[in-house]
Write a protein that holds these residues in place. Structure first.
Motif, PDB file in Angstrom:
ATOM      1  N   LYS A 198      -3.882   5.309  -5.985  1.00 49.46           N
ATOM      2  CA  LYS A 198      -4.714   5.144  -4.793  1.00 49.46           C
ATOM      3  C   LYS A 198      -5.605   3.918  -4.970  1.00 49.46           C
ATOM      4  O   LYS A 198      -5.739   3.398  -6.077  1.00 49.46           O
ATOM      5  CB  LYS A 198      -5.573   6.395  -4.580  1.00 49.46           C
TER       6      LYS A 198
ATOM      7  N   GLU B  21      -9.136  11.748  -9.265  1.00 50.97           N
ATOM      8  CA  GLU B  21     -10.131  11.911  -8.217  1.00 50.97           C
ATOM      9  C   GLU B  21     -11.456  11.296  -8.663  1.00 50.97           C
ATOM     10  O   GLU B  21     -11.908  11.527  -9.783  1.00 50.97           O
ATOM     11  CB  GLU B  21     -10.340  13.399  -7.889  1.00 50.97           C
TER      12      GLU B  21
ATOM     13  N   ARG C  20      -6.000   6.607 -10.402  1.00 54.55           N
ATOM     14  CA  ARG C  20      -5.187   7.820 -10.438  1.00 54.55           C
ATOM     15  C   ARG C  20      -6.109   8.974 -10.794  1.00 54.55           C
ATOM     16  O   ARG C  20      -6.841   8.908 -11.782  1.00 54.55           O
ATOM     17  CB  ARG C  20      -4.068   7.699 -11.475  1.00 54.55           C
TER      18      ARG C  20
ATOM     19  N   ALA D  95       0.833  -1.212   0.000  1.00 52.89           N
ATOM     20  CA  ALA D  95       0.000   0.000   0.000  1.00 52.89           C
ATOM     21  C   ALA D  95       0.863   1.255   0.000  1.00 52.89           C
ATOM     22  O   ALA D  95       0.546   2.243  -0.674  1.00 52.89           O
ATOM     23  CB  ALA D  95      -0.936  -0.013   1.208  1.00 52.89           C
ATOM     24  N   ASP D  96       1.956   1.228   0.749  1.00 56.65           N
ATOM     25  CA  ASP D  96       2.873   2.380   0.767  1.00 56.65           C
ATOM     26  C   ASP D  96       3.514   2.594  -0.599  1.00 56.65           C
ATOM     27  O   ASP D  96       3.697   3.737  -1.039  1.00 56.65           O
ATOM     28  CB  ASP D  96       3.961   2.175   1.827  1.00 56.65           C
ATOM     29  N   ASP D  97       3.846   1.493  -1.275  1.00 55.98           N
ATOM     30  CA  ASP D  97       4.437   1.599  -2.604  1.00 55.98           C
ATOM     31  C   ASP D  97       3.437   2.195  -3.591  1.00 55.98           C
ATOM     32  O   ASP D  97       3.812   3.019  -4.440  1.00 55.98           O
ATOM     33  CB  ASP D  97       4.894   0.222  -3.084  1.00 55.98           C
ATOM     34  N   LEU D  98       2.183   1.805  -3.490  1.00 52.15           N
ATOM     35  CA  LEU D  98       1.150   2.399  -4.342  1.00 52.15           C
ATOM     36  C   LEU D  98       1.083   3.906  -4.124  1.00 52.15           C
ATOM     37  O   LEU D  98       1.010   4.687  -5.075  1.00 52.15           O
ATOM     38  CB  LEU D  98      -0.220   1.777  -4.040  1.00 52.15           C
ATOM     39  N   LYS D  99       1.120   4.311  -2.871  1.00 50.89           N
ATOM     40  CA  LYS D  99       1.046   5.741  -2.541  1.00 50.89           C
ATOM     41  C   LYS D  99       2.215   6.500  -3.134  1.00 50.89           C
ATOM     42  O   LYS D  99       2.044   7.605  -3.669  1.00 50.89           O
ATOM     43  CB  LYS D  99       1.003   5.905  -1.030  1.00 50.89           C
ATOM     44  N   ARG D 100       3.416   5.934  -3.051  1.00 44.38           N
ATOM     45  CA  ARG D 100       4.597   6.590  -3.617  1.00 44.38           C
ATOM     46  C   ARG D 100       4.468   6.768  -5.120  1.00 44.38           C
ATOM     47  O   ARG D 100       4.977   7.724  -5.697  1.00 44.38           O
ATOM     48  CB  ARG D 100       5.858   5.777  -3.298  1.00 44.38           C
ATOM     49  N   ARG D 101       3.768   5.843  -5.757  1.00 44.79           N
ATOM     50  CA  ARG D 101       3.591   5.885  -7.205  1.00 44.79           C
ATOM     51  C   ARG D 101       2.327   6.651  -7.606  1.00 44.79           C
ATOM     52  O   ARG D 101       1.934   6.651  -8.758  1.00 44.79           O
ATOM     53  CB  ARG D 101       3.536   4.462  -7.756  1.00 44.79           C
ATOM     54  N   GLU D 102       1.695   7.289  -6.628  1.00 50.27           N
ATOM     55  CA  GLU D 102       0.486   8.093  -6.857  1.00 50.27           C
ATOM     56  C   GLU D 102      -0.663   7.253  -7.409  1.00 50.27           C
ATOM     57  O   GLU D 102      -1.477   7.718  -8.215  1.00 50.27           O
ATOM     58  CB  GLU D 102       0.777   9.285  -7.773  1.00 50.27           C
TER      59      GLU D 102
END
Length: 376
Positions: A81, A109, A107, A72-79
């Motif tokens: 969600k 909103e 990716r 999940a953190d890696d997804l966040k770093r790659r923008e």
């Protein structure tokens, strides 16, 4: 780990296991009070029994090799969600379908899907289909309708592009994960859509674009939409799959009529024969998704007196229409105290400007003020 976080990670884990399909997963969740934590912790043998040996093998691999918090953190770093079936942002309209995806990776909103139309069609298009797609998509988007499509070549691409150019919102649904910008010719849209819309997928980012993924993608396209509009489609077409899925999901199906001699129009013309709504203007679509005379002001925040190019008579007419749904000529003449010739001229001018229109019964109804700002 809090229960809320554990629940979120369980949804994510289930989404990463290949072989666990959304329909079967939904049925199993119904047996466990929609608790993904229970399902996630039932073990490999249970997964093999309920799904398949392949799913059991994949479940074991994910459990042993993937730290879900790090993932999940890696997804966040790659923008990138993700939302789960539990989240408030999860589109309500998508929960209506029989096999909603438990997780959506995205990716951009997530928009409000109160008014949304899918526009789909052939990858190989004619100039006629191009013009119809661009005009209808831009006119809908300018009125606040969300345009949904599949980010394919041809009609899909033009629908997304026209919506963006009109300043509207568009949603692209992928048949792969976010690691794949497919097709490569749409790389510009991959960059631009998240700025005024969203690109989403039920597949994890590393899932390649495979043929079997696209029918699954199509059910999300129709599921996110109140109606599906097919612009150009041959007799055997992925767009017709989307139309059939829309019918299964109790969505309206519409089609632009085409040249009776063109192969690319045989599918759309057959849809009309079978009862699809024939579309020749944006008003045909707006009537279906929002009701004549009631919701044409999808994003209406303008006041007639704030706009140039309106006479006193036109302003008086608009104020009458904003307080009523439909009016016939006699009702209008009683409500507005102006000369008959002046009234007739004002009605004609507002019709030409796209502010009001007449239905088949010759009642007048209000369409909106946006056309005074952006010609259609």
């Amino acid at each position: 780990m809090s229960y809320g976080l554990e629940r979120r990670m369980s949804w994510l884990g289930l989404a990463l296991v290949k072989g666990i399909g959304p329909l079967r997963l939904k049925r199993e969740l119904e047996n466990y009070n929609y608790d993904p934590v229970k399902i996630w912790n039932l073990g490999e043998s249970w997964v093999r029994t309920r799904f398949s040996d392949y799913a059991g093998k994949e479940y074991k691999r994910i459990r042993n090799e993937v730290d879900l918090l790090e993932y999940a953190d890696d997804l966040k770093r790659r923008e990138i969600k993700f939302i789960t079936f539990d989240d408030e942002l999860y589109p309500d309209i998508l929960t209506d379908i029989y096999d909603p995806p438990p997780v959506l990776f995205y990716r951009g909103e997530i928009p409000d899907f109160k008014f949304s139309v899918a526009i789909v069609g052939s990858r190989k298009f004619r100039q006629y289909g191009k013009r119809a797609t661009e005009e209808l998509s831009s006119q809908l988007a300018a009125r606040g309708v969300v345009i949904v499509s599949g980010l394919a070549k041809g009609i899909d691409r033009m629908a997304h592009r026209a919506a963006l150019d009109a300043g509207g919102k568009t949603v692209a649904v992928l048949g792969s994960g976010h690691d794949y910008e497919y097709p490569a010719t749409n790389r510009d849209l991959y960059r631009q859509i998240p700025e005024n819309g969203v690109i989403l997928s039920e597949f994890p980012p590393d899932e390649p674009p495979k043929a079997e993924n696209f029918p699954r993608r199509n059910r999300i396209i129709s599921g996110l939409s109140q109606a599906v509009l097919v612009v150009e489609a041959a007799k055997k077409s992925g767009s017709l799959i989307t139309a059939n899925l829309a019918l299964d999901q109790n969505r309206d199906v519409m089609a632009v009529p085409g040249d009776i001699y063109a192969r690319s129009s045989r599918g759309t013309n057959d849809l009309i024969k079978k009862g699809a709504q024939l579309v020749t203007s944006v008003d045909d679509i707006l009537t279906v998704i929002s009701g004549v005379g009631q919701e044409y002001r999808v994003t209406e925040e303008l006041k007639s007196e704030d706009l140039p190019d309106l006479t006193d008579s036109e302003n008086k007419l608009i104020k009458i229409f904003t307080d009523n749904i439909e009016l016939n000529y006699e009702e209008i003449s009683k409500l507005i105290n102006i000369d008959i010739a002046e009234l007739n001229a004002a009605l004609v001018k507002l019709e030409i400007k796209g502010v009001i229109a007449r239905d088949n019964g010759h009642n007048y109804y209000f369409k909106g003020l946006q056309n005074l700002l952006k010609p259609i």
